[in-house]
Design a protein around this motif. Structure first.
Motif, short mmCIF file in Angstrom:
data_model
loop_
_atom_site.label_atom_id
_atom_site.label_comp_id
_atom_site.label_asym_id
_atom_site.label_seq_id
_atom_site.Cartn_x
_atom_site.Cartn_y
_atom_site.Cartn_z
N LEU A 92 0.85 -1.18 -0.06
CA LEU A 92 -0.03 0.09 -0.04
C LEU A 92 0.90 1.29 0.09
N GLY A 93 2.14 1.19 0.34
CA GLY A 93 3.12 2.09 0.13
C GLY A 93 3.47 2.65 1.31
N TRP A 94 3.26 2.01 2.39
CA TRP A 94 3.72 2.59 3.76
C TRP A 94 4.90 1.69 4.31
N ASN A 95 5.66 2.07 5.17
CA ASN A 95 6.65 1.07 5.70
C ASN A 95 6.96 1.64 7.05
N GLY A 96 8.10 1.06 7.90
CA GLY A 96 8.50 1.61 9.26
C GLY A 96 7.49 0.62 10.10
N ALA A 97 7.28 1.32 11.32
CA ALA A 97 6.68 0.60 12.48
C ALA A 97 5.50 1.05 12.73
N PHE A 98 4.53 0.21 12.97
CA PHE A 98 3.14 0.61 13.45
C PHE A 98 2.85 -0.01 14.85
N ILE A 99 1.82 0.64 15.49
CA ILE A 99 1.31 0.54 16.70
C ILE A 99 -0.06 -0.02 16.89
N LYS A 100 -0.67 -0.72 17.45
CA LYS A 100 -2.14 -1.40 17.22
C LYS A 100 -2.37 -2.01 18.41
N ARG A 101 -3.65 -2.24 18.77
CA ARG A 101 -4.07 -3.37 19.98
C ARG A 101 -4.51 -4.50 19.42
N VAL A 102 -4.05 -5.70 19.97
CA VAL A 102 -4.24 -7.02 19.62
C VAL A 102 -5.74 -7.08 19.98
N ILE A 103 -6.43 -7.78 18.81
CA ILE A 103 -7.92 -7.98 19.06
C ILE A 103 -8.11 -9.41 19.10
N GLY A 104 -7.55 -10.08 17.90
CA GLY A 104 -7.81 -11.37 17.58
C GLY A 104 -6.40 -12.17 17.65
N LEU A 105 -6.57 -13.47 17.98
CA LEU A 105 -5.50 -14.24 18.46
C LEU A 105 -5.69 -15.41 17.25
N PRO A 106 -4.58 -16.16 17.17
CA PRO A 106 -4.66 -17.27 16.37
C PRO A 106 -5.69 -18.16 16.30
N GLY A 107 -6.51 -18.34 15.33
CA GLY A 107 -7.73 -19.29 15.61
C GLY A 107 -9.13 -18.58 15.58
N ASP A 108 -9.08 -17.24 16.35
CA ASP A 108 -10.21 -16.48 16.57
C ASP A 108 -10.87 -16.21 15.55
N GLU A 109 -12.37 -16.04 15.71
CA GLU A 109 -13.25 -15.48 14.53
C GLU A 109 -13.52 -13.98 14.97
N VAL A 110 -13.38 -13.11 13.95
CA VAL A 110 -13.49 -11.66 14.43
C VAL A 110 -14.57 -11.22 13.35
N ILE A 111 -15.53 -10.62 14.11
CA ILE A 111 -16.37 -9.75 13.26
C ILE A 111 -16.80 -8.35 13.86
N VAL A 112 -16.73 -7.43 12.75
CA VAL A 112 -17.23 -6.11 13.27
C VAL A 112 -18.61 -5.82 12.60
N ARG A 113 -19.56 -5.57 13.28
CA ARG A 113 -20.70 -5.06 12.57
C ARG A 113 -21.81 -4.40 13.70
N ASP A 114 -22.45 -3.38 13.13
CA ASP A 114 -23.27 -2.66 13.79
C ASP A 114 -22.68 -1.84 15.00
N GLY A 115 -21.24 -1.52 14.84
CA GLY A 115 -20.87 -0.78 15.78
C GLY A 115 -20.06 -1.78 16.91
N ASP A 116 -20.16 -2.92 16.93
CA ASP A 116 -19.50 -3.83 17.58
C ASP A 116 -18.47 -4.54 17.12
N VAL A 117 -17.41 -5.15 17.93
CA VAL A 117 -16.45 -5.88 17.67
C VAL A 117 -16.78 -7.33 18.40
N MET A 118 -16.83 -8.29 17.58
CA MET A 118 -17.37 -9.71 18.30
C MET A 118 -16.05 -10.59 17.93
#
Length: 203
Positions: A92-118
């Protein structure tokens, strides 16, 4: 009658008295080596260049990123990690380091819908985000040895809902302490971070 040292011993004594410049160079080299070792294996300082983690982290916050924890265990949900750009990010044209929060671990099913993260069918109660996400995403299952990460400023963050997962080999370390600005000096709240008490089933 005074005795003089043999010539060979005098030469050895003079060799022991090294040039002060040599001593300074040795000290500087040792300091650089130690600094490099600490930065590579123990901890390093980073700053926040964007608003993607607001309100938890503000632009120009200075953080300590510790690197020892993940040598002994895997990242946990809710921890704030720093990682090198993945291949998808670089495309996408970006590089360097990023900082974020871990939401899904290996094997987790993640859905974002209607303003909620499941995660695995349960809604995350997220008191730390800027506002509820205004996009839908998933369902996806996090691959092995990878993590799904989101910014706390959900609607102003380029994260896993844009470019995918973070392989564990890209992870640099865990954000633990904010040391600047001084009035917000202290540990970074990870909300302990997604204990079962912070997760509820959808109604």
């Amino acid at each position: 009658m005074s005795e003089s040292l043999p010539q060979s011993e005098t030469k050895k004594a003079n060799q022991k008295q090294e040039n002060p410049i040599v001593e300074i160079v040795k000290t500087v080299v040792m300091a650089v080596v130690l600094s490099f070792g600490i930065r590579t294996f123990v901890a390093e300082a980073r700053y926040i260049p964007s608003s993607s983690m607001e309100p938890t982290l503000q632009i120009n916050d200075r953080l300590i990123i510790e690197k020892m924890t993940y040598r002994f265990r895997e990242p946990q949900r809710g921890e704030i990690i720093v990682f090198d750009a993945t291949e998808a990010i670089e495309q996408l044209g970006w590089n360097g380091a990023f900082i974020k929060r871990v939401i899904g671990l290996p094997g987790d099913e993640v859905i974002v819908r209607d303003g909620d993260v499941m995660v695995n069918g349960q809604i995350l109660k997220e008191s730390y985000i800027q506002e509820a996400p205004k996009y839908d995403f998933g369902p996806v299952v996090v691959p092995d040895n990878s993590y799904l990460v989101l910014g706390d400023n959900r609607n102003n963050s380029s994260d896993s809902h844009v470019w995918g997962y973070v392989p564990d080999e890209n992870i640099i370390g865990r954000a633990t302490v904010r040391f600047w600005p001084f009035h917000r000096l202290g540990g970074i709240d990870e909300n302990s971070a997604y204990a079962d008490t912070l997760i509820e089933s959808p109604q």
